[in-house]
Design an enzyme around this catalytic site. Structure first.
Site, PDB file in Angstrom:
ATOM      1  CE  LYS A  56      -0.280  -0.310   5.044  1.00  0.00           C
ATOM      2  NZ  LYS A  56      -1.079  -0.790   6.188  1.00  0.00           N
ATOM      3  CE1 TYR A 265      13.000  31.318   6.132  1.00  0.00           C
ATOM      4  CE2 TYR A 265      13.236  28.951   5.764  1.00  0.00           C
ATOM      5  CZ  TYR A 265      12.902  30.212   5.302  1.00  0.00           C
ATOM      6  OH  TYR A 265      12.474  30.369   4.029  1.00  0.00           O
TER       7      TYR A 265
HETATM    8  C1  LIG Z   1      -0.296  -1.777   6.884  1.00  0.00           C
HETATM    9  C2  LIG Z   1      -0.907  -3.069   7.290  1.00  0.00           C
HETATM   10  C3  LIG Z   1      -0.133  -4.249   7.314  1.00  0.00           C
HETATM   11  C4  LIG Z   1       1.373  -4.235   7.173  1.00  0.00           C
HETATM   12  O1  LIG Z   1       1.912  -3.804   8.401  1.00  0.00           O
HETATM   13  P1  LIG Z   1       3.474  -3.685   8.679  1.00  0.00           P
HETATM   14  O2  LIG Z   1       3.555  -3.288  10.101  1.00  0.00           O
HETATM   15  O3  LIG Z   1       3.971  -2.633   7.763  1.00  0.00           O
HETATM   16  O4  LIG Z   1       4.093  -5.005   8.387  1.00  0.00           O
HETATM   17  C5  LIG Z   1      -0.793  -5.443   7.531  1.00  0.00           C
HETATM   18  N1  LIG Z   1      -2.126  -5.487   7.763  1.00  0.00           N
HETATM   19  C6  LIG Z   1      -2.891  -4.368   7.791  1.00  0.00           C
HETATM   20  C7  LIG Z   1      -4.340  -4.473   8.060  1.00  0.00           C
HETATM   21  C8  LIG Z   1      -2.312  -3.120   7.558  1.00  0.00           C
HETATM   22  O5  LIG Z   1      -3.063  -2.011   7.613  1.00  0.00           O
END
Ligand SMILES: *Cc1c(COP(=O)(O)O)cnc(C)c1O
Length: 369
Positions: A56, A265
């Site tokens: 994702k 800054y």
């Molecule tokens: C993002 C996510 C994962 C992966 O999690 P990691 O901690 O990056 O391994 C797995 N399951 C769900 C439901 C997620 O939202």
């Protein structure tokens, strides 16, 4: 002001230019390291357990198309994305074979994309169930259950009410997500494990509870499929992960600053002694967030060069007094400082640094297929 925004037209604007010249910071992504991390995570579970990949948010900023292709060629059969649109883009690159799951589920407006791209949504609520069966009867689906995180997934009471109908319709996977898996001794882990077992023991459907943290908790958490994300990209809690990233930032200018002069800054840094300051071409717009400022270090070879003054949008100022020669670039992420070091300096987590890296880098892939 006034009038309606031309939202439709916006989608037709050309993409932001990809940097070509020497002025942009270089983000190198080692796809061999990503593949090695997947294999290492895969080796932690029994051969009967599938190791999928969570890609994702553009594979946490590393590039979902590149990462997806490499992992697919390495034998990964299941991919998880957050949104249907992410799944559609991935389907175009990977072809028909892999299963692509969509965590956010079957949202209003997703139906055509789910059908066209043959994506498997997780039904997260009774509303999703109704929509899925009304609009896409017979289309594959998974079920996400809430076992205590209270973020996404069906509540136990809804599951009890809908379970037999849902099981009759043949879900392909039932998942839940752990809230505290990065803390192995946290009592929430066993509590959620028990709750997941209570809700799913005996059902004739494959089950998945573990992301990266859960995969590291051991076989009790593996069920039929583990779904790591961050571990693939070299982030904690997978301490033994191979490093996947390197960020080299060009030095644009150097100058000598005398005692009592200030840098950046807000005059937040004042020279105590004569100091050589290098200004490098990256900043918070590239995900090198302001909060890391006073704690961050860049490297010239083996020599650490502390950040001084505030991080600007496009520029960072660095104390290079310790160098005989100032190189053309300084390393901000790489062998000496990994993503989690930068995250710690900024008071955040590796996930946030990765997904903030942004589009302005000159991106290079090592080990591309
Ligand atoms: C993002 C996510 C994962 C992966 O999690 P990691 O901690 O990056 O391994 C797995 N399951 C769900 C439901 C997620 O939202």
């Amino acid at each position: 002001m006034g009038g309606r925004l031309p939202i439709r037209g916006l989608t037709r604007l050309p993409p932001y230019p990809t940097p070509q010249g020497m002025g942009a910071a270089c983000l190198t992504i080692d796809l061999d390291a990503v593949r090695a991390n997947w294999s290492a995570l895969d080796a932690m579970s029994d051969a009967s357990v599938e190791t999928a990949a969570v890609i994702k948010a553009d594979a946490y900023g590393l590039g979902a198309m590149q990462v997806g292709k490499v992992l697919f060629d390495a034998g990964v059969k299941g991919f998880f994305v957050a949104l249907a649109e992410e799944g559609r883009a991935l389907r175009r690159v990977l072809g028909d074979a892999p299963t692509i799951y969509v965590f956010s589920g079957h949202m209003d407006g997703d139906t055509d994309v789910l059908l066209d791209a043959r994506l498997t949504p997780f039904l997260n609520s009774p509303e999703h169930v109704t929509r899925h069966f009304a609009k896409t009867p017979g289309h594959p689906f998974g079920i996400q259950l809430d076992t205590g995180m209270n973020r996404l997934g069906m509540e136990p009471a809804d599951w009890d009410a809908l379970k037999s109908d849902l099981l009759d319709a043949g879900p392909t996977l039932v998942v839940s997500h752990l809230a505290c898996a990065d803390e192995p001794d946290h009592p929430m882990n066993t509590q959620q494990l028990r709750s997941f077992q209570d809700m799913t023991d005996g059902i004739p459907v494959r089950r998945s509870l573990a992301a990266t943290g859960g995969a590291l908790l051991g076989p009790a958490y593996h069920f039929d499929l583990v779904r790591p994300g961050i571990g693939l990209y070299g982030g904690l809690p997978f301490v033994d992960a191979a490093h996947t990233l390197r960020v080299d930032v060009p030095v644009i200018q150097t100058r000598t600053v005398r005692p009592f002069e200030t840098v950046g800054y807000g005059n937040s840094w004042t020279a105590k002694v004569e100091t050589t300051v290098a200004t490098v071409a990256a900043g918070y717009a590239d995900g090198l967030i302001r909060a890391m400022g006073p704690n961050a270090v860049l490297f010239a070879g083996e020599t650490p060069c502390p950040v001084i003054g505030r991080v600007s949008m496009d520029l960072i100022t660095v104390d290079v007094s310790g160098l005989d020669d100032v190189p053309e670039t300084l390393e901000i992420i790489g062998p000496h400082r990994q993503v989690d070091d930068v995250a710690e300096a900024a008071g955040t987590i590796g996930y946030e640094i990765l997904t903030s890296l942004g589009a302005r880098y000159d991106r290079r892939y090592l080990g591309a297929v």
